[in-house]
Write an enzyme that holds these catalytic residues in place. Structure first.
Site, PDB file in Angstrom:
ATOM      1  N   GLY A   1      -4.260   7.102   2.686  1.00  0.00           N
ATOM      2  CA  GLY A   1      -4.329   8.557   2.523  1.00  0.00           C
ATOM      3  C   GLY A   1      -3.525   9.286   3.593  1.00  0.00           C
ATOM      4  O   GLY A   1      -3.459  10.517   3.573  1.00  0.00           O
ATOM      5  N   PHE A   2      -2.921   8.515   4.505  1.00  0.00           N
ATOM      6  CA  PHE A   2      -2.086   9.128   5.545  1.00  0.00           C
ATOM      7  C   PHE A   2      -0.696   8.503   5.506  1.00  0.00           C
ATOM      8  O   PHE A   2      -0.547   7.310   5.241  1.00  0.00           O
ATOM      9  CB  PHE A   2      -2.691   8.896   6.939  1.00  0.00           C
ATOM     10  CG  PHE A   2      -3.931   9.699   7.179  1.00  0.00           C
ATOM     11  CD1 PHE A   2      -3.855  10.975   7.730  1.00  0.00           C
ATOM     12  CD2 PHE A   2      -5.174   9.193   6.810  1.00  0.00           C
ATOM     13  CE1 PHE A   2      -5.001  11.731   7.926  1.00  0.00           C
ATOM     14  CE2 PHE A   2      -6.327   9.945   7.004  1.00  0.00           C
ATOM     15  CZ  PHE A   2      -6.241  11.216   7.569  1.00  0.00           C
TER      16      PHE A   2
ATOM     17  N   ASP B   1      -3.152  11.824  -1.799  1.00  0.00           N
ATOM     18  CA  ASP B   1      -4.344  11.046  -2.120  1.00  0.00           C
ATOM     19  C   ASP B   1      -5.529  11.402  -1.219  1.00  0.00           C
ATOM     20  O   ASP B   1      -6.681  11.160  -1.589  1.00  0.00           O
ATOM     21  CB  ASP B   1      -4.041   9.545  -1.992  1.00  0.00           C
ATOM     22  CG  ASP B   1      -3.179   9.058  -3.140  1.00  0.00           C
ATOM     23  OD1 ASP B   1      -3.359   9.582  -4.254  1.00  0.00           O
ATOM     24  OD2 ASP B   1      -2.336   8.184  -2.917  1.00  0.00           O
TER      25      ASP B   1
ATOM     26  N   HIS C   1       3.691   8.899   4.598  1.00  0.00           N
ATOM     27  CA  HIS C   1       4.476   8.948   3.362  1.00  0.00           C
ATOM     28  C   HIS C   1       5.885   8.462   3.663  1.00  0.00           C
ATOM     29  O   HIS C   1       6.431   8.775   4.721  1.00  0.00           O
ATOM     30  CB  HIS C   1       4.523  10.383   2.808  1.00  0.00           C
ATOM     31  CG  HIS C   1       4.902  10.432   1.369  1.00  0.00           C
ATOM     32  ND1 HIS C   1       6.204  10.410   0.951  1.00  0.00           N
ATOM     33  CD2 HIS C   1       4.139  10.448   0.252  1.00  0.00           C
ATOM     34  CE1 HIS C   1       6.228  10.426  -0.368  1.00  0.00           C
ATOM     35  NE2 HIS C   1       4.999  10.448  -0.815  1.00  0.00           N
TER      36      HIS C   1
ATOM     37  N   ARG D   1      20.248  -3.584 -10.933  1.00  0.00           N
ATOM     38  CA  ARG D   1      20.258  -4.988 -10.527  1.00  0.00           C
ATOM     39  C   ARG D   1      20.933  -5.083  -9.154  1.00  0.00           C
ATOM     40  O   ARG D   1      22.157  -5.221  -9.057  1.00  0.00           O
ATOM     41  CB  ARG D   1      21.033  -5.791 -11.568  1.00  0.00           C
ATOM     42  CG  ARG D   1      20.763  -7.285 -11.647  1.00  0.00           C
ATOM     43  CD  ARG D   1      21.201  -7.999 -10.411  1.00  0.00           C
ATOM     44  NE  ARG D   1      21.083  -9.441 -10.511  1.00  0.00           N
ATOM     45  CZ  ARG D   1      21.099 -10.237  -9.474  1.00  0.00           C
ATOM     46  NH1 ARG D   1      21.194  -9.745  -8.235  1.00  0.00           N
ATOM     47  NH2 ARG D   1      21.026 -11.539  -9.624  1.00  0.00           N
TER      48      ARG D   1
ATOM     49  N   HIS E   1       6.963  12.798  -8.946  1.00  0.00           N
ATOM     50  CA  HIS E   1       7.414  12.769  -7.565  1.00  0.00           C
ATOM     51  C   HIS E   1       8.674  11.918  -7.385  1.00  0.00           C
ATOM     52  O   HIS E   1       8.696  10.979  -6.572  1.00  0.00           O
ATOM     53  CB  HIS E   1       6.287  12.263  -6.643  1.00  0.00           C
ATOM     54  CG  HIS E   1       6.353  12.847  -5.275  1.00  0.00           C
ATOM     55  ND1 HIS E   1       6.289  12.102  -4.130  1.00  0.00           N
ATOM     56  CD2 HIS E   1       6.510  14.127  -4.859  1.00  0.00           C
ATOM     57  CE1 HIS E   1       6.381  12.878  -3.082  1.00  0.00           C
ATOM     58  NE2 HIS E   1       6.509  14.123  -3.499  1.00  0.00           N
TER      59      HIS E   1
ATOM     60  N   HIS F   1       0.384   2.802  -2.732  1.00  0.00           N
ATOM     61  CA  HIS F   1       0.862   3.854  -3.655  1.00  0.00           C
ATOM     62  C   HIS F   1      -0.383   4.558  -4.208  1.00  0.00           C
ATOM     63  O   HIS F   1      -1.183   5.083  -3.438  1.00  0.00           O
ATOM     64  CB  HIS F   1       1.737   3.171  -4.711  1.00  0.00           C
ATOM     65  CG  HIS F   1       2.529   4.078  -5.598  1.00  0.00           C
ATOM     66  ND1 HIS F   1       2.676   5.423  -5.383  1.00  0.00           N
ATOM     67  CD2 HIS F   1       3.260   3.809  -6.735  1.00  0.00           C
ATOM     68  CE1 HIS F   1       3.445   5.944  -6.335  1.00  0.00           C
ATOM     69  NE2 HIS F   1       3.803   4.990  -7.177  1.00  0.00           N
TER      70      HIS F   1
HETATM   71  N1  ACO Z   1      -2.214   4.578   9.104  1.00  0.00           N
HETATM   72  C1  ACO Z   1      -1.855   4.130  10.318  1.00  0.00           C
HETATM   73  N2  ACO Z   1      -0.575   4.018  10.713  1.00  0.00           N
HETATM   74  C2  ACO Z   1       0.369   4.388   9.829  1.00  0.00           C
HETATM   75  C3  ACO Z   1       0.062   4.876   8.546  1.00  0.00           C
HETATM   76  C4  ACO Z   1      -1.284   4.950   8.196  1.00  0.00           C
HETATM   77  N3  ACO Z   1      -1.643   5.394   6.989  1.00  0.00           N
HETATM   78  N4  ACO Z   1       1.200   5.157   7.889  1.00  0.00           N
HETATM   79  C5  ACO Z   1       2.191   4.861   8.720  1.00  0.00           C
HETATM   80  N5  ACO Z   1       1.708   4.379   9.890  1.00  0.00           N
HETATM   81  C6  ACO Z   1       2.462   3.949  11.060  1.00  0.00           C
HETATM   82  C7  ACO Z   1       2.877   2.500  10.865  1.00  0.00           C
HETATM   83  O1  ACO Z   1       1.931   1.618  11.346  1.00  0.00           O
HETATM   84  C8  ACO Z   1       4.169   2.474  11.631  1.00  0.00           C
HETATM   85  O2  ACO Z   1       3.856   2.428  13.009  1.00  0.00           O
HETATM   86  P1  ACO Z   1       4.725   1.526  14.020  1.00  0.00           P
HETATM   87  O3  ACO Z   1       6.107   2.110  13.955  1.00  0.00           O
HETATM   88  O4  ACO Z   1       4.014   1.700  15.322  1.00  0.00           O
HETATM   89  O5  ACO Z   1       4.660   0.140  13.450  1.00  0.00           O
HETATM   90  C9  ACO Z   1       4.796   3.834  11.366  1.00  0.00           C
HETATM   91  O6  ACO Z   1       3.686   4.696  11.088  1.00  0.00           O
HETATM   92  C10 ACO Z   1       5.741   3.843  10.158  1.00  0.00           C
HETATM   93  O7  ACO Z   1       5.019   3.373   9.033  1.00  0.00           O
HETATM   94  P2  ACO Z   1       5.646   2.591   7.831  1.00  0.00           P
HETATM   95  O8  ACO Z   1       4.564   1.931   7.065  1.00  0.00           O
HETATM   96  O9  ACO Z   1       6.769   1.705   8.290  1.00  0.00           O
HETATM   97  O10 ACO Z   1       6.284   3.758   7.018  1.00  0.00           O
HETATM   98  P3  ACO Z   1       6.717   3.688   5.529  1.00  0.00           P
HETATM   99  O11 ACO Z   1       7.608   4.831   5.300  1.00  0.00           O
HETATM  100  O12 ACO Z   1       7.192   2.358   5.127  1.00  0.00           O
HETATM  101  O13 ACO Z   1       5.298   3.856   4.801  1.00  0.00           O
HETATM  102  C11 ACO Z   1       3.480   4.406   3.550  1.00  0.00           C
HETATM  103  C12 ACO Z   1       4.870   4.858   4.008  1.00  0.00           C
HETATM  104  C13 ACO Z   1       3.567   3.046   2.840  1.00  0.00           C
HETATM  105  C14 ACO Z   1       2.968   5.443   2.544  1.00  0.00           C
HETATM  106  C15 ACO Z   1       2.539   4.312   4.775  1.00  0.00           C
HETATM  107  O14 ACO Z   1       2.471   5.554   5.426  1.00  0.00           O
HETATM  108  C16 ACO Z   1       1.166   3.833   4.391  1.00  0.00           C
HETATM  109  O15 ACO Z   1       0.954   2.616   4.250  1.00  0.00           O
HETATM  110  N6  ACO Z   1       0.193   4.777   4.199  1.00  0.00           N
HETATM  111  C17 ACO Z   1      -1.113   4.419   3.691  1.00  0.00           C
HETATM  112  C18 ACO Z   1      -1.082   4.239   2.179  1.00  0.00           C
HETATM  113  C19 ACO Z   1      -1.086   5.535   1.422  1.00  0.00           C
HETATM  114  O16 ACO Z   1      -1.815   6.451   1.745  1.00  0.00           O
HETATM  115  N7  ACO Z   1      -0.278   5.591   0.342  1.00  0.00           N
HETATM  116  C20 ACO Z   1      -0.188   6.750  -0.519  1.00  0.00           C
HETATM  117  C21 ACO Z   1       1.220   7.229  -0.613  1.00  0.00           C
HETATM  118  S1  ACO Z   1       1.328   8.809  -1.419  1.00  0.00           S
HETATM  119  C22 ACO Z   1       1.036   8.549  -3.062  1.00  0.00           C
HETATM  120  O17 ACO Z   1       1.162   7.456  -3.601  1.00  0.00           O
HETATM  121  C23 ACO Z   1       0.580   9.750  -3.833  1.00  0.00           C
END
Ligand code: ACO
Length: 379
Positions: free
Chosen positions: A267-268, A321, A270, A365, A187, A222
């Protein structure tokens, strides 16, 4: 430096070219070496996809036969790696076991100090062939079970399941597992791949980069999310006697409460996909088949309830996931083993990237903006 010039989390920053895969968030598409991942999942074995990621082309029949023979010959768990695994307490997370095993395999590799393309390709195939035995054995020892030797009459996925459970899996289960391995394989510049590319860019060795990448994948933001999804299901309560609708209602209520509490639900969401993860429909179809195969509609209820409530409240879509977690659960894997399964798959994409990094290397770097104390002097 102005705040807006700092790209926190490198969000939106393009760091380099890659020919390994293309993620297009606008069209929710993912291509491995130009091929849509859905097509690969429907028509190819994981071995063919591994060959494609490393060599840029799908294998012809002769190449596949040679590659498969090479992979089958490397499946046995090295007795020294087994001893090291046995020395790790079962209180340690299985990702610690994977990370340590990758490191030991590197230190013991006959080409450990050789970073030529040929040596790195050999190391990549060796890791790909050997990691299933580590993951399968680790699950077994935690259950008080003995090592199951690999079978060289089975393909990669069937053999993986054989080593984990000591019995042959039916074709439907092998197919769903094969699909999950293909979808997890690659990915682009995700956190673990990038971490490994940073390590490779110092002209360190391939196993060091894989070891670092495993550390990055462990985190719940992740790869660790597939495991966390199952913890959510467990917290809501898995009740096999329940109907799909009852389970969905409870899951919806759980999600509404979690979001009121401003919880991040694993799980939600990206970093790259904002309208849905390109891999989810294919993995969800595999999950649906497993739900039908094992006769567990209530799991679909939990799945649907969480997904609907998250969509209604925040419009955030599931990532890979989310369907992968319950699929592995239904197959009989322990929750702690889900991220190691991801490792076994992602070794292919990681090592394709690490070789690409070396082919056109520049030390990675970046710079930082200082916001600590002003210059001062020891009194
Ligand atoms: N549950 C609740 N709220 C969420 C979630 C979530 N899973 N993901 C994003 N949001 C919300 C955040 O709280 C934020 O809200 P706000 O603007 O009101 O503060 C907004 O959506 C943006 O979220 P960020 O975390 O800033 O977005 P970013 O692009 O940095 O994050 C990430 C992406 C880290 C994957 C995030 O969605 C997350 O933490 N998800 C849960 C972890 C997960 O499932 N990871 C697997 C990734 S896929 C893989 O590895 C195969």
């Amino acid at each position: 430096m102005a705040e807006e010039e700092i790209k926190k989390g490198l969000a939106g920053v393009v760091v380099d070219y890659t020919a390994v895969s293309k993620v297009n968030p606008d069209t929710n598409s993912l291509l491995y070496r130009g091929y849509p991942v859905q097509e690969l999942a429907a028509r190819c074995s994981f071995e063919e996809v591994a060959f494609l990621l490393w060599n840029g082309e799908l294998p012809n029949a002769e190449e596949l036969a040679a590659f498969t023979a090479r992979e089958r010959a490397g499946r046995r768990l090295d007795p020294v790696v087994k001893q090291v695994v046995d020395a790790i307490p079962t209180t340690a997370h299985p990702m610690d076991v994977c990370r340590t095993a990758a490191s030991v395999m590197g230190a013991r590799h006959e080409l450990s100090e050789d970073s030529s393309r040929e040596a790195n390709m050999a190391k990549a195939v060796d890791l790909f062939a050997a990691m299933p035995a580590v993951v399968a054995y680790d699950q077994r020892r935690r259950r008080g079970q003995d090592l199951v030797e690999p079978r060289d009459d089975l393909g990669y996925s069937a053999n993986f399941l054989w080593m984990a459970f000591g019995e042959e899996s039916v074709p439907e289960v092998v197919d769903a597992f094969n699909v999950s391995m293909i979808l997890y394989a690659e990915h682009s510049f995700n956190a673990s791949t990038f971490a490994g590319r940073v390590i490779m860019s110092t002209l360190s060795d391939l196993h060091s980069a894989v070891t670092g990448a495993i550390g990055a994948l462990k985190g719940p933001l992740h790869g660790g999310a597939n495991e966390a999804v199952m913890h959510t299901f467990d917290e809501i309560g898995i009740r096999p006697e329940e109907s799909l609708e009852e389970a969905a209602t409870r899951a919806k209520a759980w999600m509404e409460h979690a979001l009121e509490q401003k919880k991040k639900v694993m799980g939600f969401g990206h970093r790259v996909y904002k309208h849905g993860d390109s891999r989810v429909p294919t993995m969800k179809a595999a999950l649906d088949k497993m739900i039908a195969h094992y006769g567990r509609p209530e799991l679909l209820g939990l799945y649907n309830g969480l997904e609907t409530a998250m969509d209604e409240a925040k419009g955030i879509k599931p990532n890979l996931d989310y369907p992968a977690g319950p699929t592995y659960h239904l197959m009989g894997f322990d929750t702690l083993m889900f991220t190691p399964l991801f490792v076994a798959s992602r070794i292919t994409g990681w090592t394709a990237h690490f070789m690409e990094q070396l082919d056109s290397n520049s030390l990675i770097r970046p710079l930082s903006a200082y916001n600590g104390a002003e210059e001062r002097h020891v009194p």
